[in-house]
Design a protein around this motif. Structure first.
Motif, PDB file in Angstrom:
ATOM      1  N   PHE A 218      97.405  23.074 -18.617  1.00 44.19           N
ATOM      2  CA  PHE A 218      97.004  22.341 -19.818  1.00 44.19           C
ATOM      3  C   PHE A 218      98.223  21.727 -20.485  1.00 44.19           C
ATOM      4  N   LEU A 219      97.994  21.018 -21.582  1.00 47.46           N
ATOM      5  CA  LEU A 219      99.052  20.344 -22.320  1.00 47.46           C
ATOM      6  C   LEU A 219      99.038  20.827 -23.766  1.00 47.46           C
ATOM      7  N   VAL A 220     100.230  20.871 -24.367  1.00 48.46           N
ATOM      8  CA  VAL A 220     100.365  21.203 -25.782  1.00 48.46           C
ATOM      9  C   VAL A 220     101.225  20.125 -26.428  1.00 48.46           C
ATOM     10  N   ALA A 221     100.735  19.521 -27.518  1.00 47.22           N
ATOM     11  CA  ALA A 221     101.504  18.518 -28.250  1.00 47.22           C
ATOM     12  C   ALA A 221     101.944  19.101 -29.584  1.00 47.22           C
ATOM     13  N   ILE A 222     103.209  18.866 -29.946  1.00 48.38           N
ATOM     14  CA  ILE A 222     103.757  19.337 -31.215  1.00 48.38           C
ATOM     15  C   ILE A 222     104.443  18.157 -31.897  1.00 48.38           C
ATOM     16  N   SER A 223     104.131  17.922 -33.171  1.00 48.07           N
ATOM     17  CA  SER A 223     104.810  16.864 -33.903  1.00 48.07           C
ATOM     18  C   SER A 223     104.569  17.014 -35.397  1.00 48.07           C
ATOM     19  N   THR A 224     105.541  16.562 -36.190  1.00 48.16           N
ATOM     20  CA  THR A 224     105.373  16.492 -37.632  1.00 48.16           C
ATOM     21  C   THR A 224     105.123  15.061 -38.095  1.00 48.16           C
ATOM     22  N   ASP A 225     105.517  14.083 -37.275  1.00 44.70           N
ATOM     23  CA  ASP A 225     105.452  12.683 -37.689  1.00 44.70           C
ATOM     24  C   ASP A 225     104.425  11.855 -36.913  1.00 44.70           C
ATOM     25  N   TYR A 226     103.770  12.461 -35.957  1.00 40.16           N
ATOM     26  CA  TYR A 226     102.748  11.749 -35.200  1.00 40.16           C
ATOM     27  C   TYR A 226     101.498  12.612 -35.106  1.00 40.16           C
ATOM     28  N   LYS A 227     100.369  11.958 -35.005  1.00 35.51           N
ATOM     29  CA  LYS A 227      99.159  12.686 -34.672  1.00 35.51           C
ATOM     30  C   LYS A 227      98.630  12.123 -33.363  1.00 35.51           C
ATOM     31  N   THR A 228      97.984  12.968 -32.610  1.00 36.60           N
ATOM     32  CA  THR A 228      97.496  12.563 -31.296  1.00 36.60           C
ATOM     33  C   THR A 228      95.998  12.792 -31.205  1.00 36.60           C
ATOM     34  N   LEU A 229      95.328  11.836 -30.629  1.00 32.35           N
ATOM     35  CA  LEU A 229      93.932  11.973 -30.258  1.00 32.35           C
ATOM     36  C   LEU A 229      93.875  11.871 -28.741  1.00 32.35           C
ATOM     37  N   CYS A 230      93.076  12.687 -28.113  1.00 34.20           N
ATOM     38  CA  CYS A 230      93.075  12.630 -26.660  1.00 34.20           C
ATOM     39  C   CYS A 230      91.670  12.746 -26.105  1.00 34.20           C
ATOM     40  N   GLN A 231      91.521  12.203 -24.923  1.00 38.02           N
ATOM     41  CA  GLN A 231      90.257  12.273 -24.198  1.00 38.02           C
ATOM     42  C   GLN A 231      90.562  12.689 -22.768  1.00 38.02           C
ATOM     43  N   GLN A 232      89.850  13.700 -22.302  1.00 35.84           N
ATOM     44  CA  GLN A 232      90.091  14.166 -20.940  1.00 35.84           C
ATOM     45  C   GLN A 232      89.665  13.103 -19.938  1.00 35.84           C
ATOM     46  N   ILE A 233      90.471  12.945 -18.911  1.00 42.87           N
ATOM     47  CA  ILE A 233      90.127  12.066 -17.795  1.00 42.87           C
ATOM     48  C   ILE A 233      89.472  12.939 -16.733  1.00 42.87           C
ATOM     49  N   ASP A 234      88.210  12.724 -16.502  1.00 48.54           N
ATOM     50  CA  ASP A 234      87.459  13.567 -15.576  1.00 48.54           C
ATOM     51  C   ASP A 234      87.788  13.195 -14.128  1.00 48.54           C
ATOM     52  N   ILE A 235      88.288  14.159 -13.403  1.00 52.05           N
ATOM     53  CA  ILE A 235      88.596  13.985 -11.982  1.00 52.05           C
ATOM     54  C   ILE A 235      87.820  15.049 -11.225  1.00 52.05           C
ATOM     55  N   GLY A 236      86.798  14.637 -10.517  1.00 55.42           N
ATOM     56  CA  GLY A 236      85.917  15.589  -9.850  1.00 55.42           C
ATOM     57  C   GLY A 236      86.526  16.176  -8.587  1.00 55.42           C
ATOM     58  N   PRO A 237      86.037  17.351  -8.161  1.00 50.19           N
ATOM     59  CA  PRO A 237      86.543  17.997  -6.939  1.00 50.19           C
ATOM     60  C   PRO A 237      86.441  17.116  -5.703  1.00 50.19           C
ATOM     61  N   SER A 238      85.464  16.220  -5.672  1.00 54.69           N
ATOM     62  CA  SER A 238      85.315  15.351  -4.501  1.00 54.69           C
ATOM     63  C   SER A 238      86.495  14.388  -4.365  1.00 54.69           C
ATOM     64  N   GLU A 239      87.137  14.050  -5.485  1.00 54.34           N
ATOM     65  CA  GLU A 239      88.270  13.121  -5.454  1.00 54.34           C
ATOM     66  C   GLU A 239      89.519  13.753  -4.865  1.00 54.34           C
ATOM     67  N   THR A 240      89.604  15.080  -4.917  1.00 54.24           N
ATOM     68  CA  THR A 240      90.828  15.764  -4.490  1.00 54.24           C
ATOM     69  C   THR A 240      90.673  16.444  -3.132  1.00 54.24           C
ATOM     70  N   LYS A 241      89.620  16.095  -2.401  1.00 49.52           N
ATOM     71  CA  LYS A 241      89.408  16.666  -1.070  1.00 49.52           C
ATOM     72  C   LYS A 241      90.039  15.794   0.010  1.00 49.52           C
ATOM     73  N   LEU A 242      90.532  16.449   1.035  1.00 56.01           N
ATOM     74  CA  LEU A 242      91.009  15.743   2.215  1.00 56.01           C
ATOM     75  C   LEU A 242      89.834  15.419   3.127  1.00 56.01           C
ATOM     76  N   ASN A 243      90.096  14.679   4.188  1.00 53.66           N
ATOM     77  CA  ASN A 243      89.005  14.268   5.085  1.00 53.66           C
ATOM     78  C   ASN A 243      88.318  15.444   5.768  1.00 53.66           C
TER      79      ASN A 243
END
Length: 277
Positions: A218-243
């Protein structure tokens, strides 16, 4: 299409990837480029005694990533011995037309992490805020099995990470800091134990567990001068399979589209500040 204040960041434990695993390297590159990733952080690249250049696999990955006309580059560090007592490299790949590396440093404050983390200062080239967008990325791979079934195990590295977070805020005042990688600690346990001297801590965790049924990556963001909004990029198991139907790794990739917004008026920012360790 990315707006200038967006970064798409991925972390992926590649399960002792070597340059000989050409099919895996090409599949990984395909996943990265098809999901329009800007910064790709990896753990567990395996090296061997016979490799004079410990970056052989990183060079192969860079070549594969750039096959589509992209402009990927990388920085890396020899992380030491890890899983199965193999020598490992940790790396950060980045699109050089999106971000630039301003500096890197080593952790030399007392106790050491089990694996040497890769710590880099970067600049988002097209950020549209009032100031240059300078941020740090720290790529970690904690000790294997430091938490089992959600029970706290190796607290030493978490305590060390707390000290590291304090140093980040002290030395890079006002910057955005992103800590990511394979923490080998379930995210819920991590969140209860990890604190920093600011209320600006934001956890970016995947909505589903990894192959081992725990959220270790996972990721952790730390800041006093910025705020972050994030959206997960969905990568399904089928995308990471070999032939042949097998997975590229025993971890799934974790990726987020991070939107960065300044909360401060324009001020003068110190240039190329590195830890005085």
């Amino acid at each position: 299409v990315n707006t200038p204040s967006h970064m798409k960041i991925m972390t992926w434990n590649l399960n002792l990837l070597t340059t000989k695993k050409t099919m895996a390297i090409n599949r990984i590159s395909k996943v990265v480029n098809e999901n329009h990733i800007n910064i790709f952080c990896v753990q567990e690249i395996k090296t061997t005694k016979n490799e004079i250049n410990k970056n052989e696999t990183c060079v192969s990955m860079k070549t594969s990533l750039n096959c589509g006309g992209f402009d990927w580059d990388f920085v890396s560090i020899e992380a030491g011995r890890g899983y199965q007592n193999c020598s490992e490299v940790t790396a950060i790949f980045y699109l050089s037309n999106i971000v630039e590396v301003k500096g890197r440093w080593s952790w030399n404050c007392g106790p050491k992490f089990t694996r040497v983390p890769l710590m880099v200062e970067m600049r988002l080239l097209s950020y549209d805020g009032a100031n240059p967008m300078i941020f740090t990325i720290s790529n970690f791979h904690f000790k294997d099995g430091s938490t089992k079934l959600g029970k706290a195990g190796n607290d030493a590295e978490l305590k060390l990470l707390k000290t590291y977070g304090d140093k980040l805020i002290e030395q890079f005042e006002g910057h955005l800091h992103i800590l990511l990688g394979d923490f080998n600690i379930d995210c819920e346990v991590f969140k209860r134990k990890f604190t920093a001297p600011t209320d600006k801590i934001f956890f970016m965790e995947p909505s589903s567990p990894s192959i081992n049924k725990h959220v270790y990556d996972f990721l952790v963001a730390i800041s006093t001068d910025y705020k972050t909004l994030c959206q997960q990029i969905d990568i399904g198991p089928s995308e990471t399979k070999l032939n042949d139907g097998t997975q590229v790794s025993n971890h799934f990739p974790v990726a987020f589209d991070v939107n960065i917004m300044s909360t401060k008026p324009k001020v003068e920012i110190r240039k190329n500040v590195l830890f005085p360790f």
